[in-house]
Design a protein around this motif. Structure first.
Motif, PDB file in Angstrom:
ATOM      1  N   LYS A  47      20.702 -25.872  34.389  1.00  0.00           N
ATOM      2  CA  LYS A  47      20.821 -27.185  33.752  1.00  0.00           C
ATOM      3  C   LYS A  47      20.007 -27.230  32.460  1.00  0.00           C
ATOM      4  CE  LYS A  47      20.415 -32.121  34.487  1.00  0.00           C
ATOM      5  NZ  LYS A  47      20.166 -33.210  35.394  1.00  0.00           N
ATOM      6  N   ALA A  48      18.802 -26.680  32.493  1.00  0.00           N
ATOM      7  CA  ALA A  48      17.968 -26.669  31.292  1.00  0.00           C
ATOM      8  C   ALA A  48      18.615 -25.829  30.196  1.00  0.00           C
ATOM      9  CB  ALA A  48      16.573 -26.135  31.623  1.00  0.00           C
ATOM     10  N   THR A  49      19.226 -24.721  30.569  1.00  0.00           N
ATOM     11  CA  THR A  49      19.909 -23.860  29.604  1.00  0.00           C
ATOM     12  C   THR A  49      21.093 -24.605  28.983  1.00  0.00           C
ATOM     13  OG1 THR A  49      19.237 -21.888  30.818  1.00  0.00           O
ATOM     14  CG2 THR A  49      21.095 -21.650  29.317  1.00  0.00           C
ATOM     15  N   GLU A  50      21.838 -25.312  29.813  1.00  0.00           N
ATOM     16  CA  GLU A  50      22.979 -26.096  29.323  1.00  0.00           C
ATOM     17  C   GLU A  50      22.516 -27.191  28.368  1.00  0.00           C
ATOM     18  OE1 GLU A  50      26.321 -29.170  31.120  1.00  0.00           O
ATOM     19  OE2 GLU A  50      25.444 -27.685  32.464  1.00  0.00           O
TER      20      GLU A  50
ATOM     21  N   LYS B 106      23.368 -27.659  24.355  1.00  0.00           N
ATOM     22  CA  LYS B 106      23.878 -28.908  23.769  1.00  0.00           C
ATOM     23  C   LYS B 106      22.992 -29.359  22.617  1.00  0.00           C
ATOM     24  CE  LYS B 106      26.012 -30.807  27.960  1.00  0.00           C
ATOM     25  NZ  LYS B 106      25.899 -31.862  28.982  1.00  0.00           N
ATOM     26  N   GLN B 107      21.676 -29.276  22.810  1.00  0.00           N
ATOM     27  CA  GLN B 107      20.745 -29.680  21.759  1.00  0.00           C
ATOM     28  C   GLN B 107      20.895 -28.771  20.541  1.00  0.00           C
ATOM     29  OE1 GLN B 107      18.615 -32.447  21.806  1.00  0.00           O
ATOM     30  NE2 GLN B 107      18.480 -31.950  19.640  1.00  0.00           N
ATOM     31  N   GLN B 108      21.070 -27.467  20.783  1.00  0.00           N
ATOM     32  CA  GLN B 108      21.242 -26.533  19.668  1.00  0.00           C
ATOM     33  C   GLN B 108      22.537 -26.824  18.910  1.00  0.00           C
ATOM     34  OE1 GLN B 108      18.916 -24.201  18.599  1.00  0.00           O
ATOM     35  NE2 GLN B 108      20.270 -24.249  16.831  1.00  0.00           N
TER      36      GLN B 108
ATOM     37  N   ASN C  74      21.857 -29.824  16.811  1.00  0.00           N
ATOM     38  CA  ASN C  74      21.019 -29.443  15.667  1.00  0.00           C
ATOM     39  C   ASN C  74      21.832 -28.700  14.610  1.00  0.00           C
ATOM     40  OD1 ASN C  74      18.881 -30.561  17.040  1.00  0.00           O
ATOM     41  ND2 ASN C  74      17.967 -28.608  17.623  1.00  0.00           N
ATOM     42  N   ASP C  75      22.711 -27.799  15.061  1.00  0.00           N
ATOM     43  CA  ASP C  75      23.562 -27.057  14.126  1.00  0.00           C
ATOM     44  C   ASP C  75      24.495 -28.002  13.368  1.00  0.00           C
ATOM     45  OD1 ASP C  75      22.317 -24.762  15.023  1.00  0.00           O
ATOM     46  OD2 ASP C  75      24.011 -24.092  16.260  1.00  0.00           O
ATOM     47  N   ALA C  76      25.055 -28.991  14.065  1.00  0.00           N
ATOM     48  CA  ALA C  76      25.962 -29.951  13.425  1.00  0.00           C
ATOM     49  C   ALA C  76      25.210 -30.795  12.391  1.00  0.00           C
ATOM     50  CB  ALA C  76      26.615 -30.847  14.475  1.00  0.00           C
TER      51      ALA C  76
END
Length: 93
Positions: free
Chosen positions: A61-64, A68-70, A73-75
């Motif tokens: 879950k933390a990896t997922e 999502k956060q990355q 951030n990329d967007a």
């Protein structure tokens, strides 16, 4: 730990085991102690497996969430770069 190690630990930690039935205590025999230690080891192994499963699920879950956060951030970085590029483009008259 292996089941055998857990059984040995249980037996070492509990050289005397007492059973209480209707407020009457009696000491378990050696065979009963071994059976009780085996049952405890089975329970402990199941508990360890559950703890490992829950930890693996938490990591997944933390990896997922990190992915999502990355992506967010990329967007944002792409939008900022596009906005900066648009500001630097000379406007033709």
């Amino acid at each position: 730990m292996t089941k055998e190690e857990l059984v040995a630990q249980c037996l070492a930690d509990n050289p005397v085991m007492i059973q209480t039935n209707n407020h009457v205590e009696r000491e378990l025999s050696e065979n009963e102690r071994i059976e009780a230690a085996n049952a405890w080891a089975d329970m402990r192994l199941a508990q360890i497996a559950l703890e490992e499963q829950l930890a693996a699920e938490a990591v997944a879950k933390a990896t997922e969430e990190a992915a999502k956060q990355q992506a967010f951030n990329d967007a944002v970085a792409a939008a900022v770069a596009a906005a900066l590029a648009a500001q630097q483009t000379p406007v033709e008259e």
